[in-house]
Design a protein around this motif. Sequence first.
Motif, PDB file in Angstrom:
ATOM      1  N   GLY A 296      -3.186   1.337   3.345  1.00 55.28           N
ATOM      2  CA  GLY A 296      -3.076   2.613   2.672  1.00 55.28           C
ATOM      3  C   GLY A 296      -1.650   3.106   2.811  1.00 55.28           C
ATOM      4  O   GLY A 296      -0.857   2.548   3.570  1.00 55.28           O
TER       5      GLY A 296
ATOM      6  N   SER B 257      -8.889   1.462  -1.028  1.00 59.10           N
ATOM      7  CA  SER B 257      -8.798   0.896   0.319  1.00 59.10           C
ATOM      8  C   SER B 257      -9.896   1.455   1.214  1.00 59.10           C
ATOM      9  O   SER B 257     -10.556   0.707   1.951  1.00 59.10           O
ATOM     10  CB  SER B 257      -7.419   1.186   0.916  1.00 59.10           C
ATOM     11  OG  SER B 257      -6.414   0.457   0.236  1.00 59.10           O
TER      12      SER B 257
ATOM     13  N   LYS C  38      -3.357  -1.865  -1.245  1.00 58.31           N
ATOM     14  CA  LYS C  38      -3.239  -0.726  -2.150  1.00 58.31           C
ATOM     15  C   LYS C  38      -2.235  -1.038  -3.246  1.00 58.31           C
ATOM     16  O   LYS C  38      -1.155  -1.598  -2.997  1.00 58.31           O
ATOM     17  CB  LYS C  38      -2.808   0.512  -1.356  1.00 58.31           C
ATOM     18  CG  LYS C  38      -2.739   1.799  -2.184  1.00 58.31           C
ATOM     19  CD  LYS C  38      -2.377   2.987  -1.300  1.00 58.31           C
ATOM     20  CE  LYS C  38      -2.291   4.278  -2.082  1.00 58.31           C
ATOM     21  NZ  LYS C  38      -1.985   5.437  -1.224  1.00 58.31           N
TER      22      LYS C  38
ATOM     23  N   THR D 277      -6.324  -2.786  -4.335  1.00 61.22           N
ATOM     24  CA  THR D 277      -7.255  -1.660  -4.318  1.00 61.22           C
ATOM     25  C   THR D 277      -6.713  -0.492  -5.147  1.00 61.22           C
ATOM     26  O   THR D 277      -5.507  -0.287  -5.272  1.00 61.22           O
ATOM     27  CB  THR D 277      -7.527  -1.202  -2.882  1.00 61.22           C
ATOM     28  OG1 THR D 277      -6.283  -0.844  -2.253  1.00 61.22           O
ATOM     29  CG2 THR D 277      -8.204  -2.303  -2.081  1.00 61.22           C
TER      30      THR D 277
ATOM     31  N   SER E 233      -5.443   6.644  -1.210  1.00 62.16           N
ATOM     32  CA  SER E 233      -5.873   5.280  -0.864  1.00 62.16           C
ATOM     33  C   SER E 233      -7.368   5.124  -1.114  1.00 62.16           C
ATOM     34  O   SER E 233      -8.134   4.698  -0.244  1.00 62.16           O
ATOM     35  CB  SER E 233      -5.518   4.987   0.596  1.00 62.16           C
ATOM     36  OG  SER E 233      -4.147   5.192   0.845  1.00 62.16           O
TER      37      SER E 233
ATOM     38  N   ALA F 204      -7.585  -2.637   5.113  1.00 63.74           N
ATOM     39  CA  ALA F 204      -6.863  -2.442   3.860  1.00 63.74           C
ATOM     40  C   ALA F 204      -5.641  -1.589   4.122  1.00 63.74           C
ATOM     41  O   ALA F 204      -5.666  -0.693   4.980  1.00 63.74           O
ATOM     42  CB  ALA F 204      -7.753  -1.787   2.803  1.00 63.74           C
TER      43      ALA F 204
END
Length: 425
Positions: free
Chosen positions: A163, A149, A76, A119, A146, A161
Amino acid sequence: MSDPAALTATEAARALRAGTLTAAALAEALLDRVAAREPELRAFVHHDPESVRRAAALADRRGMSGPLHGLHLGVKDVLDTADMPSAYGSPIWAGHRPRSDSAAVALARDAGAVVAGKTVTTEFATRTPGPTANPLNPAHTPGGSSSGSAAAVAAGFCHAAYGTQTAGSIVRPAAYCGVVGYKPSYGSIHRAGMKVMSESLDTIGVLARGVADCALFAGAVAGRDLGDPEVPPGRAPRLLLTPGFEPGALAPETAALLARVADAARRAGAVVEDWALPPALHAAAAAHPAVMNIESAQALAWELRAARAQVSATLLEKMDWGRSQPPGTLESARAAFAAGQAAFRDALEGWDAVLTPSAPGEAPEGLGWTGDPVCNLLWTALHGPCVTVPAGVGPKGLPLGVQIVTRPGEDRQALAWARWLQHAL
């Protein structure tokens, strides 16, 4: 192996350890997915396929380098990366290149992870959404903050991913995109190198396709043994059931989902009892906006002074409110958090976890609003772990989720009970 990209993180880790899959082959399969759908979904604010290939090739040359060897992690864009821009979702920081990785990224790389890219986040992980669309229906939001993600994991661009959650920014987008979201106990994953907004609330967590995948990634970077959620507990749980502090905010399909999930848990042997939140928890929920906005206004002191014109109007409104509060407001709100945390510990005595919705309903249509954190902000304020799992679909065919919440420090138990609940469903 027909499609390595279809493997979950734990499945891919086993294949990489066994030598039946190379990091390079895995990277190519995941990059194919990104190439096919990223133009539509826009999950990444920065993605460099050649950088991913180089990292995967290096992983193959080095051999097994840690529990995350060869696995792909989306980061992120509020977490610094030395080799990629870090703009925090704001034009103020466009093109910013930190000198170092954030602790969370450095620890993941040390454990062998391949960074898939940065992301998309909402503005400073709090307000104006980015361009990311929901992979299950691109006409709908993936949630936020997020956003990228959740979309990247749901689309199969990466195994997991990062967040961050200040109100509901891990759990809600995970629920909207039909993946697992794990917000650990406050402070579990080190925040050095993160663009922190709320000192009392911001928590780094993980989104992935499975509960075990979340445990694998979070355990590796936090230095904690989070157990193997695939190994069932020796008994069924004792669960407190609540729609949250604003039951009226739930869509009818979410209220019905919660009842169905509770019935399924009872049939699987769980004790499930309706729970009325004590007054201290209502007070903690009411204090959340003050803590979030006052602390965020403090965090953005430089931006508000030096680049105010580049802060969105919606964020400015909240920050100006935070800065206008009289002395003592933040202290009182933090005291309400502390009282709520103590009341929560007491309420869970003799119980294993709380079962509650992850979001009011399906992902809203359009990309201009990432949804309401009403189902999340209280649990974030209480500092305990939250794990959301997919549990059904709504009238538009989009995912609905429920979450397991436990006391701070009981992360291993939260993950185990979330996986138990999935089996019960």
